[in-house]
Design an enzyme around this catalytic site. Structure first.
Site, PDB file in Angstrom:
ATOM      1  N   GLU A   1      -8.170  -6.365   5.307  1.00 22.40           N
ATOM      2  CA  GLU A   1      -7.420  -7.510   4.764  1.00 22.40           C
ATOM      3  C   GLU A   1      -6.653  -8.241   5.871  1.00 22.40           C
ATOM      4  O   GLU A   1      -6.526  -9.465   5.832  1.00 22.40           O
ATOM      5  CB  GLU A   1      -6.504  -7.031   3.618  1.00 22.40           C
TER       6      GLU A   1
ATOM      7  N   TYR B   1       0.834  -1.220   0.000  1.00 19.53           N
ATOM      8  CA  TYR B   1       0.000   0.000   0.000  1.00 19.53           C
ATOM      9  C   TYR B   1       0.861   1.259   0.000  1.00 19.53           C
ATOM     10  O   TYR B   1       0.490   2.276  -0.567  1.00 19.53           O
ATOM     11  CB  TYR B   1      -0.950   0.002   1.215  1.00 19.53           C
TER      12      TYR B   1
HETATM   13  C1  HEM Z   1      -6.401   2.158  -2.084  1.00 23.29           C
HETATM   14  C2  HEM Z   1      -5.763   1.234  -2.710  1.00 23.29           C
HETATM   15  C3  HEM Z   1      -6.332   0.227  -3.671  1.00 23.29           C
HETATM   16  C4  HEM Z   1      -7.521   0.208  -4.357  1.00 23.29           C
HETATM   17  C5  HEM Z   1      -8.654   1.239  -4.321  1.00 23.29           C
HETATM   18  C6  HEM Z   1      -7.535  -0.995  -5.148  1.00 23.29           C
HETATM   19  C7  HEM Z   1      -8.578  -1.383  -5.976  1.00 23.29           C
HETATM   20  C8  HEM Z   1      -8.626  -2.565  -6.672  1.00 23.29           C
HETATM   21  C9  HEM Z   1      -9.752  -3.031  -7.460  1.00 23.29           C
HETATM   22  C10 HEM Z   1     -11.057  -2.272  -7.647  1.00 23.29           C
HETATM   23  C11 HEM Z   1      -9.429  -4.240  -7.980  1.00 23.29           C
HETATM   24  C12 HEM Z   1     -10.312  -5.122  -8.884  1.00 23.29           C
HETATM   25  C13 HEM Z   1     -11.012  -6.094  -7.989  1.00 23.29           C
HETATM   26  C14 HEM Z   1     -11.923  -7.040  -8.744  1.00 23.29           C
HETATM   27  O1  HEM Z   1     -13.042  -6.670  -9.074  1.00 23.29           O
HETATM   28  O2  HEM Z   1     -11.505  -8.146  -9.002  1.00 23.29           O
HETATM   29  C15 HEM Z   1      -8.099  -4.560  -7.529  1.00 23.29           C
HETATM   30  C16 HEM Z   1      -7.418  -5.694  -7.876  1.00 23.29           C
HETATM   31  C17 HEM Z   1      -6.065  -5.847  -7.663  1.00 23.29           C
HETATM   32  N1  HEM Z   1      -5.270  -5.060  -6.861  1.00 23.29           N
HETATM   33 FE1  HEM Z   1      -5.810  -3.418  -5.859  1.00 23.29          FE
HETATM   34  N2  HEM Z   1      -6.367  -1.663  -4.950  1.00 23.29           N
HETATM   35  C18 HEM Z   1      -5.601  -0.957  -4.066  1.00 23.29           C
HETATM   36  C19 HEM Z   1      -4.351  -1.304  -3.581  1.00 23.29           C
HETATM   37  C20 HEM Z   1      -3.588  -2.316  -4.110  1.00 23.29           C
HETATM   38  C21 HEM Z   1      -2.223  -2.599  -3.723  1.00 23.29           C
HETATM   39  C22 HEM Z   1      -1.465  -1.885  -2.625  1.00 23.29           C
HETATM   40  C23 HEM Z   1      -1.792  -3.630  -4.498  1.00 23.29           C
HETATM   41  C24 HEM Z   1      -0.431  -4.276  -4.529  1.00 23.29           C
HETATM   42  C25 HEM Z   1       0.584  -3.755  -5.129  1.00 23.29           C
HETATM   43  C26 HEM Z   1      -2.909  -4.015  -5.360  1.00 23.29           C
HETATM   44  C27 HEM Z   1      -2.885  -5.025  -6.279  1.00 23.29           C
HETATM   45  C28 HEM Z   1      -3.993  -5.526  -6.936  1.00 23.29           C
HETATM   46  C29 HEM Z   1      -3.953  -6.692  -7.813  1.00 23.29           C
HETATM   47  C30 HEM Z   1      -2.710  -7.517  -8.158  1.00 23.29           C
HETATM   48  C31 HEM Z   1      -5.257  -6.887  -8.267  1.00 23.29           C
HETATM   49  C32 HEM Z   1      -5.741  -7.941  -9.269  1.00 23.29           C
HETATM   50  C33 HEM Z   1      -5.469  -7.337 -10.630  1.00 23.29           C
HETATM   51  C34 HEM Z   1      -5.778  -8.189 -11.807  1.00 23.29           C
HETATM   52  O3  HEM Z   1      -6.203  -9.333 -11.649  1.00 23.29           O
HETATM   53  O4  HEM Z   1      -5.607  -7.668 -12.905  1.00 23.29           O
HETATM   54  N3  HEM Z   1      -3.967  -3.192  -5.093  1.00 23.29           N
HETATM   55  N4  HEM Z   1      -7.647  -3.535  -6.732  1.00 23.29           N
END
Ligand code: HEM
Ligand SMILES: Cc1cc2nc3c(=O)[nH]c(=O)nc-3n(C[C@H](O)[C@H](O)[C@H](O)COP(=O)(O)OP(=O)(O)OC[C@H]3O[C@@H](n4cnc5c(N)ncnc54)[C@H](O)[C@@H]3O)c2cc1C
Length: 403
Positions: free
Chosen positions: A136, A94
């Site tokens: 989480e 994060y």
């Molecule tokens: C405030 C911070 C964050 C928000 C608002 C956010 C939002 C999201 C959303 C909306 C999704 C799609 C979920 C779904 O419908 O499957 C997602 C997936 C994901 N997020 Fe985050 N996220 C945040 C922080 C992070 C962080 C810190 C990481 C790690 C570096 C991360 C890595 C991922 C990954 C790897 C996926 C799956 C992507 C994929 O399959 O293409 N996210 N996140």
């Protein structure tokens, strides 16, 4: 956050609506340039298609719109949290994301990014990151507290590969350490990752568990994706179909996901699937049959034709032996023989099912391609069904905004 900062965030909603995807695209490019190790976590296919950028932009926008009361976002935080935990995302990530997101706001907005706006967004991100990583942390803790639970990546052995149709194959996965698996809730998925030497990267994908909870293995059933251009066949599904052999190993995270069959449910259940979207439903159906569920269970499935109809014999056998289960199957294209066996021709259409349970409390589970989910959802609503009674799962970043 101060009241002024919250007002500033609300004031940037129109800018986000206009530039959200531009911002998140810039953000991902920036992050992958400075922190290329994070490419191991992300689905680089979703980056190319822009789906992940859109999903992130929608989440940031929803947050900005609800900045006065972010608690209303908890169902979304929970769903994203399950996906994050399934990819082993931790608080330190994060911090990296925050740094690049704030720098991107400055770079994309240019002179419009006044210091007070940047400060407000920094405070807003810190608040959101605390909300998400706090939730989480609870999800990780739940996994370690469950029987045979674990967090992070655990090696599994492919014990058996079984063809279910011309394009769907099942994989039976046993822990390589000889231990047991954590029982999943029917409907949940695992993430599976593979190292690709030519990319020098791990790539992970989610697969719904297609078996009922067992202490010994997880079964996943994977559709071989075919691209329309040369060299665009799906990376992991083709790897699993073509290269993975019985005895090989892959890494899995523990079951996660909110598209689940509630333990307390005591009402009819309708399982509506399109194509490979039947995988979480099979887990639910097998579980309901195993526990002699007392209420009607309706299996509705649509696919292109007989050759791609996976698990046909299994479902036929269940409907013949379990009195409470009925099935209706639709093929886009059917033969005379299919129709003699009760297949309905055309796309799955709930209006053609005279006996569709519509009692209060009935739960409707929908999974399939986006257009399929959209159609079933609209048709169910048109029948007067409450949106709270309809649960759906997209096999990719959730982009549909239905309920
Ligand atoms: C405030 C911070 C964050 C928000 C608002 C956010 C939002 C999201 C959303 C909306 C999704 C799609 C979920 C779904 O419908 O499957 C997602 C997936 C994901 N997020 Fe985050 N996220 C945040 C922080 C992070 C962080 C810190 C990481 C790690 C570096 C991360 C890595 C991922 C990954 C790897 C996926 C799956 C992507 C994929 O399959 O293409 N996210 N996140
Ligand atoms: C919660 C959840 C549960 C899931 N459960 C299942 C399941 O039970 N069974 C299942 O089979 N899948 C399931 N999926 C989908 C799965 O995670 C993968 O998305 C799917 O297997 C495709 O991955 P891939 O690596 O093979 O394809 P990717 O490489 O990710 O490609 C995806 C698609 O894009 C196309 N493509 C790739 N690159 C290009 C390009 N440059 N130009 C044009 N087209 C391109 C590919 O041909 C393919 O059709 C689930 C997904 C989620 C989120």
């Amino acid at each position: 956050m101060t009241t002024e900062q919250k007002q500033l965030i609300s004031a940037t909603v129109p800018v986000l609506k206009e530039n959200g995807i531009l911002l998140t695209k810039h953000f991902y490019n920036r992050m992958f340039t400075h922190n290329p190790e994070l490419k191991n976590m992300f689905n680089m296919g979703n980056q190319q298609s822009g789906k992940q950028q859109t999903a992130l932009a929608m989440a940031v926008l929803a947050y900005a719109e609800n900045i006065a009361n972010p608690g209303v976002l908890m169902p979304v935080v929970d769903r994203i949290g399950h996906k994050h935990v399934s990819l082993d995302i931790r608080p330190e990530h994060y911090q990296i994301v925050g740094r690049h997101l704030i720098a991107s706001i400055k770079e994309v907005l240019g002179e419009a990014a006044m210091p007070e706006i940047v400060d407000a967004w920094t405070a807003a991100y810190v608040q959101l990151a605390a909300l998400m990583s706090g939730h989480e942390a609870n999800l990780y803790e739940q996994k370690t507290s469950l029987d045979n639970g674990w967090t992070g990546w655990r090696p599994f052995k492919i014990d058996k590969k079984v063809e279910e149709s011309t394009e769907i194959t099942s994989f039976y996965l046993y822990p390589s350490d000889g231990g047991k698996v954590m029982p999943h809730i029917p409907g949940q998925y695992i993430s599976l990752r593979v190292f690709f030497p030519e990319m020098e990267l791990y790539q992970a994908r989610q697969y719904s568990i297609s078996s009922a909870p067992s202490n010994e293995y997880y079964r996943i059933s994977v559709k071989k994706e075919k691209g329309t251009q040369i060299d665009t066949d799906g990376k992991i599904s083709n790897y699993l179909h073509n290269f993975i052999q019985e005895g090989n190993k892959v890494d899995l995270t523990a079951p996660a996901g909110t598209f689940t069959l509630s333990e307390e449910l005591s009402a009819p259940v309708v399982l509506i699937s399109g194509g490979v979207g039947l995988t979480p439903m099979i887990s639910m159906l097998e579980n309901l049959v195993e526990k002699n569920y007392n209420y009607p269970v309706t299996w509705l499935h649509g696919c292109r034709n007989r050759s791609v109809h996976a698990f046909k014999e299994k479902i036929d056998q269940i409907t013949q032996t379990a009195d409470q289960v009925t099935q209706h199957v639709f093929y886009d294209v059917s033969t005379h023989e299919d129709r003699q066996q009760g297949i309905i021709e055309g796309f799955l259409d709930i209006h053609k099912i005279a006996s569709l349970p519509q009692f209060p409390g009935t739960r409707y589970y929908v999974c399939g391609p986006s257009a399929f989910i959209q159609k079933q959802y609209t048709d169910l609503i048109a029948l007067g069904i409450d949106k709270e009674a309809i649960l759906f799962e997209e096999f990719g970043p959730q982009l549909l905004q239905l309920n």
